[in-house]
Design a protein around this motif. Structure first.
Motif, PDB file in Angstrom:
ATOM      1  N   PRO A   4       0.842  -1.050  -0.051  1.00 41.73           N
ATOM      2  CA  PRO A   4      -0.201  -0.061   0.033  1.00 41.73           C
ATOM      3  C   PRO A   4       0.879   1.262   0.202  1.00 41.73           C
ATOM      4  O   PRO A   4       1.916   1.246   0.598  1.00 41.73           O
ATOM      5  CB  PRO A   4      -0.714  -0.107   1.222  1.00 41.73           C
ATOM      6  N   ALA A   5       0.272   2.295  -0.579  1.00 41.36           N
ATOM      7  CA  ALA A   5       1.009   3.579  -0.566  1.00 41.36           C
ATOM      8  C   ALA A   5       1.297   4.046   0.762  1.00 41.36           C
ATOM      9  O   ALA A   5       0.450   4.143   1.493  1.00 41.36           O
ATOM     10  CB  ALA A   5       0.235   4.463  -1.445  1.00 41.36           C
ATOM     11  N   PRO A   6       2.454   4.713   0.981  1.00 46.52           N
ATOM     12  CA  PRO A   6       2.697   5.050   2.377  1.00 46.52           C
ATOM     13  C   PRO A   6       1.730   6.354   2.792  1.00 46.52           C
ATOM     14  O   PRO A   6       1.481   7.099   1.871  1.00 46.52           O
ATOM     15  CB  PRO A   6       4.012   5.739   2.288  1.00 46.52           C
ATOM     16  N   VAL A   7       1.421   6.188   3.917  1.00 50.19           N
ATOM     17  CA  VAL A   7       0.271   7.356   4.341  1.00 50.19           C
ATOM     18  C   VAL A   7       1.077   8.559   5.014  1.00 50.19           C
ATOM     19  O   VAL A   7       2.313   8.469   5.634  1.00 50.19           O
ATOM     20  CB  VAL A   7      -0.466   6.916   5.761  1.00 50.19           C
ATOM     21  N   ALA A   8       0.861   9.757   4.480  1.00 52.23           N
ATOM     22  CA  ALA A   8       1.683  10.850   4.800  1.00 52.23           C
ATOM     23  C   ALA A   8       1.315  11.190   6.316  1.00 52.23           C
ATOM     24  O   ALA A   8       0.276  10.998   6.716  1.00 52.23           O
ATOM     25  CB  ALA A   8       1.145  12.087   3.794  1.00 52.23           C
ATOM     26  N   ARG A   9       2.226  11.504   6.864  1.00 54.64           N
ATOM     27  CA  ARG A   9       2.393  11.969   8.268  1.00 54.64           C
ATOM     28  C   ARG A   9       1.837  13.065   8.331  1.00 54.64           C
ATOM     29  O   ARG A   9       1.854  14.000   7.523  1.00 54.64           O
ATOM     30  CB  ARG A   9       3.777  11.962   8.980  1.00 54.64           C
ATOM     31  N   ARG A  10       0.980  13.348   9.566  1.00 56.22           N
ATOM     32  CA  ARG A  10       0.221  14.611   9.953  1.00 56.22           C
ATOM     33  C   ARG A  10       0.679  14.909  11.187  1.00 56.22           C
ATOM     34  O   ARG A  10       1.132  13.870  12.041  1.00 56.22           O
ATOM     35  CB  ARG A  10      -1.110  14.432   9.585  1.00 56.22           C
TER      36      ARG A  10
END
Length: 369
Positions: free
Chosen positions: A283-289
């Motif tokens: 899965p595509a990496p989830v952008a950190r928030r």
């Protein structure tokens, strides 16, 4: 006049290790404007002072380039509006059972909540599959992700029980007594009151501009993975701006008194399908928030780490900051910063300006009035 050129802190002195050309071993060189040559007395003094002071430390500044925070003020009487809503429900009772009593008031100053209903992140089926896989792999989940899995499990259990009941419980006349209906109405009014802080937050976020902090590196050193933590005072609430796109989930009023009791599963349950990803799928990496943690004393915002070039600046993620009612003027937010390639921690403060934001309580609760 001779101008001293101060060396950057942290590097040791690097003398020549062997004879070279006309320069003997031990000669110390210095970079002048446009040339390199043997260091003079002033330059050697600077190099010695640099060595005495030791390793370099983090040196950055933080400024709020958008520093205006809405200070929410409600226009209108919330308790009067809730009382009218309850009176409309009580009018459904037979005349003999109507009373002049009012709903138990738990009126208190409305405090903007840090996690309103409108802030919930919406997860697709694919999102939930990824979250469950990450949980299986032992990864740490965010609060929103844990809550989404809990809501999914609750919804599936509730739907299963409701479908079983649907075949055994046909519609029947309303069996509620006037006292039971009155209790349902009071519970509905209490739910409305609890939903108001979330509605205030969502409305304020929609109308106000997000706060933006900028980190600035005044040195000639690259800063790797600089992490900034901002500690907001208790009077301020911080949320992520993009998390308020969903409408506020106002509670539904109780069924009209005397109506048939119909089967209701309580909430729509979307179809859930499980797909098997192809072999080797990642899965595509989830952008950190930014991570937000709210307590009674303060709200701590931890921004994702960023790299900052020498003499560079970086805008941090936007942040919706809201002030509770009754505050005006300015408030101070403390902040700290650390980097992975340099020692030390920078601690300082920045100022945020409060601007009144009027919200009409009738407009805010238009769907329920």
């Amino acid at each position: 006049m001779h101008r001293r050129r101060t060396a950057s802190l942290g590097d040791p002195i690097h003398p020549l290790r062997k004879d070279y050309d006309k320069y003997r071993q031990g000669t110390i060189f210095h970079r002048y404007a446009g040339r390199t040559g043997p260091a003079g007395a002033w330059e050697i003094d600077d190099l010695g002072e640099r060595l005495r002071r030791g390793a370099p430390t983090v040196d950055v500044s933080l400024a709020a380039v958008q520093d205006t925070v809405p200070a929410v003020r409600l226009v209108g009487d919330l308790e009067q509006l809730l009382a009218r809503r309850r009176d409309a429900l009580m009018a459904q009772l037979p005349t003999a059972h109507r009373t002049a009593d009012t709903a138990p008031s738990t009126a208190a100053p409305i405090i903007v909540e840090a996690r309103p209903q409108g802030e919930r992140r919406r997860f697709t089926t694919a999102d939930l599959e990824q979250v469950r896989q990450r949980q299986t792999d032992g990864e740490k989940l965010t609060a929103d992700e844990r809550e989404a899995l809990e809501r999914l499990a609750t919804a599936m259990e509730k739907a299963s029980k409701s479908f079983m009941t649907a075949f055994a419980a046909p519609a029947s006349p309303d069996r509620r007594s006037p006292d039971q209906f009155r209790a349902d109405a009071d519970a509905y009014v209490a739910q409305l009151r609890r939903a108001v802080p979330g509605a205030i937050t969502a409305a304020a976020v929609a109308r106000a501009e997000a706060v933006r902090f900028e980190i600035r590196n005044p040195t000639d050193r690259f800063l790797a993975q600089l992490e900034v933590i901002v500690d907001l005072p208790a009077e301020l609430t911080a949320v992520l701006p993009g998390r308020h796109r969903a409408p506020i989930e106002w509670p539904d009023p109780p069924p009209a008194y005397g109506s048939l009791t119909k089967f209701d599963i309580g909430m729509p349950v979307p179809p859930i399908t499980v797909t098997i990803p192809p072999y080797g799928f990642r899965p595509a990496p989830v952008a950190r928030r930014p991570e937000i943690e709210s307590t009674a004393e303060s709200t701590v915002v931890r921004f994702p780490a960023v790299d900052v070039r020498a003499h560079g600046h970086v805008l941090l993620d936007p942040l919706a900051v809201i002030a509770n009612q009754g505050f005006a003027g300015t408030l101070t937010a403390r902040w700290s910063a650390t980097a992975t390639n340099l020692d030390g921690r920078v601690e300082n403060a920045t100022t945020l300006r409060l601007s009144p934001l009027l919200l009409d309580v009738g407009e805010l609760m238009g769907r329920t009035s």
